[in-house]
Design a protein around this motif. Structure first.
Motif, short mmCIF file in Angstrom:
data_model
loop_
_atom_site.label_atom_id
_atom_site.label_comp_id
_atom_site.label_asym_id
_atom_site.label_seq_id
_atom_site.Cartn_x
_atom_site.Cartn_y
_atom_site.Cartn_z
N ASN A 133 0.83 -1.20 0.00
CA ASN A 133 0.00 0.00 0.00
C ASN A 133 0.87 1.26 0.00
O ASN A 133 0.51 2.26 -0.62
CB ASN A 133 -0.89 0.01 1.26
CG ASN A 133 -1.86 1.17 1.27
OD1 ASN A 133 -2.45 1.49 0.23
ND2 ASN A 133 -2.01 1.81 2.42
N THR A 155 -5.85 4.85 -6.43
CA THR A 155 -5.56 4.14 -5.18
C THR A 155 -6.64 3.11 -4.86
O THR A 155 -6.39 2.19 -4.09
CB THR A 155 -5.42 5.12 -3.99
OG1 THR A 155 -6.58 5.94 -3.93
CG2 THR A 155 -4.19 5.98 -4.15
N LEU A 163 -5.95 -0.85 -4.47
CA LEU A 163 -4.68 -1.25 -3.85
C LEU A 163 -5.01 -2.40 -2.90
O LEU A 163 -5.94 -2.31 -2.12
CB LEU A 163 -4.09 -0.08 -3.06
CG LEU A 163 -3.17 0.86 -3.83
CD1 LEU A 163 -2.92 2.14 -3.05
CD2 LEU A 163 -1.85 0.17 -4.14
N ARG A 205 2.31 4.30 -3.36
CA ARG A 205 1.88 5.69 -3.15
C ARG A 205 3.08 6.64 -3.09
O ARG A 205 2.91 7.84 -2.90
CB ARG A 205 1.11 5.81 -1.83
CG ARG A 205 -0.24 5.12 -1.84
CD ARG A 205 -0.86 5.25 -0.46
NE ARG A 205 -2.05 4.44 -0.29
CZ ARG A 205 -3.30 4.89 -0.43
NH1 ARG A 205 -3.52 6.14 -0.75
NH2 ARG A 205 -4.32 4.08 -0.24
#
Ligand code: C2O
Ligand code: CU
Length: 462
Positions: free
Chosen positions: A137, A179, A182, A141
């Motif tokens: 995760n 996102t 994810l 990012r």
């Protein structure tokens, strides 16, 4: 205490692709601060919109950390995110307590808390750092950056020592990071989270100025969550200088593609000639130009025609094959028929999947509870790795570098060291190392979704 030499990359000379400056917010002599924070950056082209990212000190990629072989890095790390995190220093033969694996070598750093990382760097070369708590995760990012350990005598001047930090992103039509999804079961059970856009030092298709007729060092880092990058250095006249941070004994000309799995590094040397921009491209799948080198004339006298003296290889302990402990590492599971082997090994794939586990190491999903094996300090280990699944895996060992003795029965270059090796479906590899670093060391697939869903184990050196 020595004053540390953490230098920012020279912003002026390389305006086109300079890495962000390291903000030296020292709280004491030699201590630098790294904060995990929320931030924004443009990932796609000039018209791309801003993406919400998680960043070290607000920069993409994280600040370039540089020090010299044998020196000590002291980082006060503060977590300004809403979830726990930690930093792993990938490829460094590090003091185990500083390895950054939450739940194994340290407790996770909770929001608002700090952790001090202090360690010496025994090897010169190209390394990197990234989040190692829920990395599936946090890394996609943006939580990653390069860590360069310089040789006593730099191979080339700083303005010809170029980092290409390669990150794979999954973007929507406006160029904004997606996102949602994810950690999806689909990504975990297939090839991992593959993106659709590649940035270089956080930039979209940068032009990288180079000096015509002068030698340059290119430090490539594959910081992708799952994408394997195939590059063909010979297409633009580059030769191999180092793999996974470890200098080769001589420059190597390679015809055909060289594979850079997630987590791996490759140092190249080039001496650009001619006028045209030199396209730097991926060579398999869809050809994709991800950067261009723009040769320009040197200021009078700046270019040198002779190849500078190569960095000396680091002194790593040579495994003793006559005496080595032979151990298996059987990798299985995943979609495309991989569940069948789970059943053959007496497991219940449905129950494992319900628990978010799609992969097995030696017949069971890896766990942080018990080690896969224990070895005595100084013992040589040969891991017989087999990939019985339908997907490639990038096997990464913490705290050590290894020789790849054989891949599918073919002897590999005995001069090379690695910290990560890719196995395609049905591949078998024999890898060897000396377990000389005491502590608890992770052994996992660097496709981060695979690591999170069963492909993470560890071993103890005592
Ligand atoms: Cu880049 Cu556990 O590693
Ligand atoms: Cu994998």
């Amino acid at each position: 205490m020595n004053r540390r030499r953490f230098l920012a990359s020279s912003a002026g000379a390389l305006a086109g692709c300079a890495l962000p400056r390291l903000v030296l917010a020292a709280t004491g002599p030699g201590l630098i601060e790294l904060d995990a924070v929320k931030g924004q950056a443009e990932l796609y082209g000039k018209e791309g919109k801003l993406s919400d990212l998680w960043l070290y000190n607000g920069s993409l990629p994280g600040p370039e950390l540089r020090l010299r072989k044998g020196e000590t890095l002291s980082v006060r790390f503060t977590n300004r995110l809403d979830e726990p995190t930690s930093i792993h220093w990938h490829g460094i033969r590090i003091d185990n307590a500083m390895d950054g694996v939450a739940g194994l070598t340290q407790p996770p750093v909770q929001p608002g808390e700090s952790f001090d990382y202090t360690f010496t760097v025994p090897d010169a070369g190209t390394f990197w750092y990234h989040a190692h708590t829920m990395s599936w995760n946090q890394v996609p990012r943006g939580l990653s950056g390069v860590l360069i350990v310089e040789e006593e005598t730099p191979f080339v001047p700083r303005d010809r020592d170029l980092t290409l930090f390669l990150s794979d992103w999954r973007l929507d039509e406006e160029g904004v990071l997606i996102t949602a999804g994810l950690g999806s079961m689909h990504d975990f059970s297939h090839a991992g989270r593959l993106g659709n856009w590649l940035t270089v030092n956080g930039q979209s298709r940068p032009d990288i100025p180079v000096v015509r007729g002068a030698w340059h060092r290119l430090r490539l880092v594959n910081a992708s969550s799952a994408r394997v990058l195939d590059l063909e250095p010979s297409r633009f006249g580059a030769q191999l200088l180092a793999l996974d941070g470890q200098a080769l004994p001589a420059l190597r000309k390679v015809e055909g593609p060289v594979r850079l799995a997630p987590g791996q590094r490759m140092d190249l040397v080039i001496k650009p000639e001619g006028d045209l921009p030199i396209p730097f491209e991926l060579t398999t799948g869809q050809p994709f130009v991800f950067a261009r080198f723009l040769p320009r004339d040197a200021a009078a006298g700046a270019a040198d025609d002779d190849l500078p003296a190569l960095p000396a290889p680091n002194a790593l302990p040579e495994p003793n094959l006559a005496n080595a402990r032979e151990l298996p590492l059987e990798m299985a599971g995943g979609a495309m028929g991989g569940m069948r082997i789970m059943m053959q090994r007496g497991l219940d794939p449905q129950a494992l999947m319900a628990d978010g586990k799609f992969w097995i190491f030696n017949g069971a999903p890896g766990s942080l509870e018990t080690p896969m094996f224990k070895v005595a300090r100084g013992e040589s280990v040969v891991l017989n790795v087999s990939n019985l699944s339908g997907f490639p895996h990038a096997v990464h060992l913490h705290g050590h570098h290894f020789r790849v003795l054989e891949l599918n029965g073919t002897e590999q270059d005995p001069a090379d060291w690695h910290d990560t090796v890719t196995l395609e479906p049905e591949d078998r590899a024999r890898i060897a190392f000396v377990a000389d670093n005491p502590g608890k060391w992770l052994l996992h697939c660097h496709m981060l979704g695979h690591a999170a869903s069963g492909m993470t184990g560890w071993f103890e050196v005592a």
